[in-house]
Write an enzyme that holds these catalytic residues in place. Structure first.
Site, mmCIF file in Angstrom:
data_model
loop_
_atom_site.group_PDB
_atom_site.id
_atom_site.type_symbol
_atom_site.label_atom_id
_atom_site.label_comp_id
_atom_site.label_asym_id
_atom_site.label_seq_id
_atom_site.Cartn_x
_atom_site.Cartn_y
_atom_site.Cartn_z
ATOM 1 N N ILE A 1 0.829 -1.202 0.000
ATOM 2 C CA ILE A 1 0.000 0.000 0.000
ATOM 3 C C ILE A 1 0.863 1.251 0.000
ATOM 4 C CG2 ILE A 1 -1.673 1.304 1.400
ATOM 5 C CD1 ILE A 1 -2.734 -1.526 2.290
ATOM 6 N N ASP A 2 1.954 1.239 0.738
ATOM 7 C CA ASP A 2 2.862 2.377 0.796
ATOM 8 C C ASP A 2 3.468 2.659 -0.573
ATOM 9 O OD1 ASP A 2 3.833 4.388 2.395
ATOM 10 O OD2 ASP A 2 5.439 3.214 3.294
#
Length: 667
Positions: free
Chosen positions: A403-404
């Site tokens: 997600i980052d």
């Protein structure tokens, strides 16, 4: 303030401002700082452009500690594939990392670590170093003083058990029948973070098989009492969680002796199939070294010979983690970070004024677009109806998009004027949709999974090292909120829930905890730009408190630094030797908060420009990346280049998205 150093560990006094100077540098005028920033940015741009691969990506070395190197040698010994050249090259690196007192640390300037020292010592014994050699005698003496092998962590003792240096009966049990647990049962494999489940599944096979290879030597010198190497420990109170899990472990040891063989075979076969299904195209597992090592061992124990395609690909992938250095030594990376490095380099170059259609940025965008993940992975167990999208951290890791990384790749792509804007838009839209679908119930985001917050995995006696779950963090959530704001979704309920969570997580000191970077400086540097991008005014109390805290912990030399001990000791929060990456994070936050023309920012910019090297780079021996808070630390060698350039670029050119929307740019 003056910088003092503890000669035994290289530790920097938390009251000190800098490890390299005993005098404060004079503050220069803002106009001189601006001129210096322009020159420094130009040199940095040239340096970073020169490091781009012809395919479009960037990747810096990812340094951790010598357990990676020691375990690589132990794996080769276990499989019978040890070769003298590799052994000596790895041993040379391990020797070079030894501290003066004979020990090894897990990060530069950090304290000695028992398990790391034991594993390094054993690796050097494999390389022929003798117990009576002075450097080995110092190491062994320190190990005994700390309680010997019995006091080391579980993973170290597993490696020793593979050669009979420790008894399997004296290790926590991890049965393969865990594979039978459905996802709604506590302690099923999906209750663990992705990195932990990839390690635990193969270790259930190892735990069931309990192999022992003939040890090439004894390790009596690492026990406090060789005749009684594992003295009994005091049991935890009966009514406590620790007491409950200790008794559960005892029951599992009994079960190991009486487990139905057919049932156990089925469980191990399910585990093997799970492992093989998750092998990446490059032969690795999850793009990280530890699961790959344990997967190779587990499959080998089940009869897969070294020439089997799965095994051959796995071993070849491990070879790609090796970094051969100019001095002839060999370092093992725990992981490789090309997607992360490439998106951060793209952001830095664009924010420093490189033209959005510059060939280097277009090549980087093309490479990132080709790395988009188009199939479901383990995350879909919790989100079965969510369509895939997003990006991973590594070259090949389609099972575990990050997600980052997805947030930062989207922010990078928005800075590039690509010849096929429709392709860029479609990829970003898929990434945004997937990211929104991965929001946890509390409104925030973890790194790989949604709602991976079970309280039970960390209680297992087996899990005594590092994080084994993936709860939401402020740094990841901040990056997602910033991405959503740039995509024109600042007022979206999804974004507002993320903002509310961030505001609720602000520390009383004014900063935010940094899960994936060290530490409050990183967390704060991630959150403040997100909040202002999402429309919070710089006068908001949360932003004011963050600014006050950052300015209060600025070092006398003008930079910022934070030691890894801030994860365990409050006195280290915001304290440590100034580093290029951490100074940049603080400046990025302060610039986002409208503090450009303040003394603090001018001094921070001056620190960056005066510490830059002739080739446009910065030096940074300190570890500012985080794998597991405190337990596993990372020195990303590209951090010291990309983050300072981002800060300098924003100081010179301002907010890259001010007055701009993706639609108006046609990007």
């Amino acid at each position: 303030m003056t910088a003092t150093t503890d000669g035994s560990t290289g530790a920097v006094d938390p009251r000190a401002a800098s490890a390299s100077t005993i005098t404060t540098q004079p503050t220069i005028a803002a106009d001189a700082a601006l001129a210096a920033a322009r020159r420094a940015a130009e040199r940095s741009v040239e340096h970073i452009l020169g490091r781009q691969d012809e395919q479009g990506w960037w990747k810096g070395d990812l340094a951790t500690n010598v357990t990676m190197d020691a375990e690589d040698l132990l794996l080769r010994q276990f499989l019978g594939i040890q070769d003298p050249a590799t052994l000596e090259a790895a041993a040379g690196f391990i020797r070079g990392e030894q501290l003066g007192d004979g020990t090894w640390a897990t990060f530069h300037g950090g304290p000695a670590d028992l398990s790391t020292t034991i594993e390094a010592y054993v690796a050097l014994r494999l390389a022929g170093d003798r117990p009576e050699d002075p450097h080995m005698r110092r190491a062994a003496g320190w190990v005994r003083d700390q309680g010997g092998i019995a006091a080391s962590r579980v993973f170290t003792r597993i490696w020793l058990a593979l050669f009979g240096w420790w008894k399997w009966d004296d290790l926590p049990e991890l049965p393969p029948e865990l594979m039978f647990f459905p996802k709604w049962v506590p302690l099923n494999i999906y209750d663990f973070g992705c990195w932990a489940r990839q390690t635990i599944v193969p270790l259930t096979i190892v735990s069931a098989k309990r192999p022992v290879r003939p040890a090439p030597f004894a390790l009596d010198e690492l026990h406090t009492d060789p005749d009684r190497p594992n003295p009994p420990k005091r049991p935890a109170p009966v009514g406590s969680w620790d007491g409950l899990f200790q008794r559960l472990d005892k029951a599992l040891h009994v079960y190991h002796r009486f487990a139905p063989r057919p049932l156990r075979r089925v469980a191990m076969n399910i585990a093997a199939r799970w492992i093989i299904e998750r092998q990446e195209n490059d032969g690795c597992w999850g793009g990280i070294q530890p699961p790959a090592v344990y997967s190779v061992i587990a499959l080998h124990l089940l009869g897969y010979d070294l020439d089997h395609p799965v095994m051959r690909a796995g071993l070849e992938s491990l070879d790609r983690f090796a970094v051969w250095r100019e001095d002839g030594t060999r370092m093992i990376e725990a992981c490789q970070s090309p997607v992360w490095d490439t998106c951060l380099a793209t952001i830095a170059l664009a924010d420093a004024g490189v033209a959005p259609d510059h060939p280097a940025l277009v090549r980087a965008a093309d490479w990132m677009l080709a790395e988009e993940i188009a199939r479901p992975g383990d995350w879909s167990v919790r989100r079965p109806d969510l369509e895939p999208g997003g990006w991973a951290f590594e070259f090949h890791n389609d099972n575990y998009p990050d997600i980052d990384d997805t947030a930062e790749v989207a922010l990078a792509l928005r800075r590039v004027r690509h010849p096929d804007p429709d392709r860029v838009n479609a990829a970003i839209e898929r990434g945004v949709r997937w990211t929104v679908g991965m929001q946890s119930r509390n409104g925030a985001w973890g790194a790989f999974d949604a709602d991976n917050t079970s309280p039970f995995p960390n209680r297992l006696p087996f899990c005594d090292f590092g994080e084994v779950i993936d709860p939401p963090s402020a740094d990841v959530t901040g990056h997602v909120v910033e991405m959503l704001a740039v995509e024109g979704r600042a007022t979206d309920p999804v974004t507002r829930r993320g903002i509310e969570w961030l505001l609720s997580e602000q520390d009383p000191n004014g900063g935010w905890f940094g899960r994936w970077g060290v530490n409050y400086v990183y967390g704060t540097g991630s959150v403040v730009p997100a909040l202002t991008a999402a429309g919070l005014p710089v006068s908001h109390p949360a932003i004011r408190r963050a600014v006050e805290w950052l300015e209060s912990v600025q070092n006398d030399d003008g930079g910022w630094g934070e030691d890894l001990r801030s994860y365990t000791e409050e006195k280290w929060i915001g304290q440590g030797a100034s580093t290029a990456s951490q100074t940049a994070w603080a400046l990025i936050a302060l610039l986002a908060a409208g503090r450009r023309d303040t003394v603090a920012v001018t001094r921070g910019i001056t620190w960056l420009t005066t510490t830059q090297q002739e080739d446009g780079s910065w030096d940074e021996p300190y570890f500012t990346g985080t794998g597991f808070p405190w337990d596993f630390s990372i020195n990303y060698h590209l951090y010291r280049q990309v983050f300072p350039l981002t800060a300098l670029g924003r100081y010179v050119h301002g907010d890259p998205f001010a007055g701009r929307t993706p639609e108006r740019e046609g990007a």
